[in-house]
Write an enzyme that holds these catalytic residues in place. Structure first.
Site, short mmCIF file in Angstrom:
data_model
loop_
_atom_site.label_atom_id
_atom_site.label_comp_id
_atom_site.label_asym_id
_atom_site.label_seq_id
_atom_site.Cartn_x
_atom_site.Cartn_y
_atom_site.Cartn_z
N HIS B 267 0.91 -1.30 0.03
CA HIS B 267 -0.06 -0.07 0.07
C HIS B 267 0.81 1.24 -0.10
CE1 HIS B 267 -3.55 2.49 1.28
NE2 HIS B 267 -2.71 3.13 1.76
N GLU B 268 1.88 1.43 0.82
CA GLU B 268 2.75 2.54 0.94
C GLU B 268 3.70 2.43 -0.15
OE1 GLU B 268 1.94 4.51 3.11
OE2 GLU B 268 0.50 3.26 4.44
N HIS B 271 1.74 4.40 -3.01
CA HIS B 271 1.96 6.19 -2.77
C HIS B 271 3.17 6.46 -3.22
CE1 HIS B 271 -1.63 6.97 -0.22
NE2 HIS B 271 -1.56 6.12 0.54
N GLU B 297 -4.49 7.90 -3.12
CA GLU B 297 -5.19 6.83 -2.34
C GLU B 297 -5.48 5.86 -3.55
OE1 GLU B 297 -4.74 6.62 0.82
OE2 GLU B 297 -5.92 4.66 1.39
#
Lengths: 503, 503
Positions: B267-268, B271, B297
């Protein structure tokens, strides 16, 4: 505005500058401990922007206004000691910075940066002639700067003052001469001794993860506070202060040279203790840092040599080391280990020199720097004079410039006047220890039982807490009752090495 | 000055602000990754000093001068697209910041900070009444600010615009309604299904050092560049950008919940890819960041859900995982593993919610925020309405405020209008994937053979490179040919969960 209001406003103004300085320091720490390489160029610009801001504020009309207002004699009477010392430091920095024309300083900074790249290549090729034209220009700039600062004779004193305020050629000549007169025959006796220590076992493998644990442990033992700092790994060990609550050290783990790692860590730990113990009253002022390069080095060398290379310290820690080292040392006695980590022999590279020969490396540099600025030594003649001095002081002659005049980055970086601080720090350290023994006569017993608290407390009380509130000589005088005196170092080295080498 | 000179001077001025911002970001990264606690107070002051400097420069007369000069219609014609967008962003920030009286804003910042401490205690005690008076004041301030910004009706739109420029209640109502109409029955069907996946084996111990290796490896696999970033460990994972060449991520290793660690890292990483791929042309401008919270997001969720929770991705990586997990999964089939990491059930805490129920958590918050600012919902009524909405959307009712209205820090932090971006990002992500499949029809085959390059390249080309040069809706329109359309997300979830749960 009342005086109190001016003082408050001045302190607020200076605090902002210190905050900018902290963020520059953090950016540098980060660059050296693991910043990804693709971000480096932009990071350098960030450091440039912040540095420019610090320079602007330190030399602004507003700063000049504070200095003028607060150096007025009738106002000075009303100021606290801290405020007086702050304004004195701000003024020194102001005068230093505004006296050089901005364009000239900028050109110098660019030259300095080029010279450092050229130096890397020149060193790799062992070719002094590549660096020579750059070094000539740097020396010319330095000579100009000294004139801008208003000094007409004894130019080298002006450079010494940048690193060791108050120390002069006159004093250092005297210190170094006494020291050399004692050291040169001592080194000769060590070389001639038939009782050379064995040290091959120091190269045995020592697992890096256990070196890490041991370094953390030993830092704690000397009083380093991990709630006010951290230990990271870098190619070259260093200490870097963000504020007294955040004083970081780094080390370099070497599987086959663990003793360098351990002593290097203790050395940086000594620097760090100084900064961690500065009085919280000084936070946010320009006094919140070690008072000079030499006093700083006295603290790192105190811990590295008088503790880390002592028999007493290892008589307490040797069993731990043996366990951590996979029992590689089970057949090595404490005495053999102690002799091994203190083995001494003349060598070419200063940063690898042992504690006995180290000061002589510094004297070679000091003599050359002094002759460059106060006499008529030419840059082109540096390699030859370097080699002559090495032979005179250490009895060895470099085979090439890489292991001679090209070994250090200081000169291409423009840092003339810096080297003497290393040896002065060593002299101070021995002098501090001599004074400390009067208060803590059972110094060795404490090391032997792993109780360093009183020792660290003594340093904190007499030295660390003051930050830059006292000048080096004032600090030394008040802590030891004497001017710099090389005899304590000489006595320490003579006793220690005659015992190790049996003469 | 010519227009070119004004532009150059403006860009130079803005670059300095960006440099200050980078040093603030570094100070924050450092605080969160291991700064020693005794240095924290002074570090906070450093951040305060730098932030004040950024605020001053962003709202200075000099900035106003640039804005006035460069928004003149005849001048605008001569400007490049980048310069136009830069000045547009500078103006928006300027107007936003100067419209609130400084004293009022300062009081608000203090309140906000107090409210966050009170929230921690209120949450621990599960007592909303402790927080209520603070929240009432924060909402009042926000209502005032909206008036200062010149908005008289549909106040909530003004808040949405801070996080998702261009999105309005009208659009979001439409999106969320469609989504909810599909999701609520889908969640009901999942709950009612007789084919619940087993997932107990996910709690088996997974050595932390191997999780570390796996996280590094998977970040590399999705295209994260370790020469332009680094992975560290923190309690809560985050991504933080210093500049596109230095985009850092963190994760939290949990021995008994490795799948959260892995999906959190991916997830990070999503980003981070966005920030690493921003065009180098935008460095030093305010456009050098993701264009909105929602688009950001969309990138993290794209990687976490459409890649990290897909069968295709794990069909390539499952054998690696099995090896790293000490063969704990030797008797777990790929299909069972896939079903386990996608198990869904209604739960109370948003941050722990699965990908199916997550958007419903957001809608609860959206409805409440909208009613607070556009209707007459009172702060004191939040807990009751929260619980009703939870029951309506997810079929469960919190037993207390800790697992209800008190769970998130956003409201005590003053972040009203932020929540919708999480669900919008998810809608965008599905829409991007739909568009991508037209260009990369063998999407699943690529995941199955571990070849993600084309996928990342598509995102970089259509989204990442632009930074904030395009507004969210413009970006979405150009990349997908459509306005926000929730049907793609709904279709993805329906197909996936009806297959996993056999209905």
């Amino acid at each position: 505005m009342t005086t109190n209001e001016v003082v408050a406003s001045y302190k607020h103004y200076v605090k902002k500058i210190m905050d900018f300085n902290e963020s520059i320091a953090l950016a540098e720490w980060d660059l050296r401990t693991g910043a990804p390489k693709k971000g480096v160029k932009q990071r350098a610009e960030v450091i440039g922007t912040l540095s420019e801001e610090v320079f602007k504020r330190s030399t602004s009309d507003e700063m000049k206004g504070y200095i003028d207002a607060l150096t007025d004699p009738t106002v000075q009477e009303q100021l606290s000691l801290i405020t007086k010392k702050m304004i004195e430091k701000s003024q020194k920095e102001y005068d230093h910075n505004v006296s050089i024309p901005a364009e000239e300083y900028k050109a110098y900074v660019i030259l300095q940066s080029e010279a450092q790249s050229v130096w890397q290549e020149a060193k790799a090729k062992s070719d002094f002639s590549m660096l020579q034209p750059y070094l000539e220009k740097i020396v010319d700039y330095k000579r100009h700067f000294i004139e801008y600062w208003g000094i007409r004779h004894n130019k080298y004193d002006a450079l010494l003052d940048l690193y060791e305020p108050g120390l002069t050629v006159k004093t250092i000549d005297h210190i170094f001469e006494s020291l050399r007169n004692g050291l040169v025959p001592l080194v000769e006796a060590v070389v001639a001794s038939g009782n050379q220590p064995k040290k091959d076992f120091l190269a045995q493998p020592f697992p890096v993860d256990r070196q890490k644990e041991l370094c953390h442990h030993l830092l704690r033992e000397i009083g380093y506070d991990f709630n006010a700092g951290r230990l990271d790994e870098t190619e070259h060990p260093f200490e870097l202060t963000l504020n007294p609550g955040d004083v970081r050290v780094t080390t370099n783990y070497q599987e086959h040279d663990f003793i360098s790692t351990i002593l290097g860590t203790i050395h940086e730990g000594g620097h760090a203790l100084y900064e961690q113990h500065i009085s919280r009253e000084l936070v946010g002022t320009p006094l919140c840092e070690g008072t000079s390069m030499g006093i700083h080095e006295s603290q790192s060398l105190f811990f590295e040599n008088f503790i880390g290379r002592s028999r007493a310290f290892w008589s307490y820690h040797y069993d731990e080391l043996r366990r951590d080292a996979d029992r590689h040392f089970s057949s090595v006695s404490l005495n053999d280990f102690y002799r091994a980590i203190n083995a001494s022999h003349p060598s070419f590279i200063r940063t690898l020199a042992d504690e006995l020969t180290y000061p002589l490396h510094i004297m070679v540099r000091y003599d050359l720097e002094k002759a460059l600025f106060n006499s008529d030594l030419q840059v082109k003649d540096l390699p030859g004079v370097w080699n002559e001095k090495m032979n005179e002081y250490l009895g060895i002659t470099p085979k090439n410039d890489r292991e001679g005049v090209l070994q250090d980055i200081h000169w291409p970086g423009g840092d003339f006047g810096y080297f003497p601080s290393y040896a002065l720090g060593y002299v101070y350290a021995a002098q501090f220890k001599h004074a400390m023994i009067k208060d803590i006569p059972d110094f060795d017993d404490r090391l032997q039982s792993g109780k360093l608290h009183e020792i660290t407390h003594w340093l904190s009380t007499h030295i660390h807490q003051y930050g830059s509130l006292k000048k080096p000589l004032e600090l030394l005088q008040e802590a030891t009752g004497e001017c710099p005196n090389p005899n304590y170092l000489l006595r320490y080295l003579t006793e220690k090495y005659s015992e190790i080498y049996h003469f």
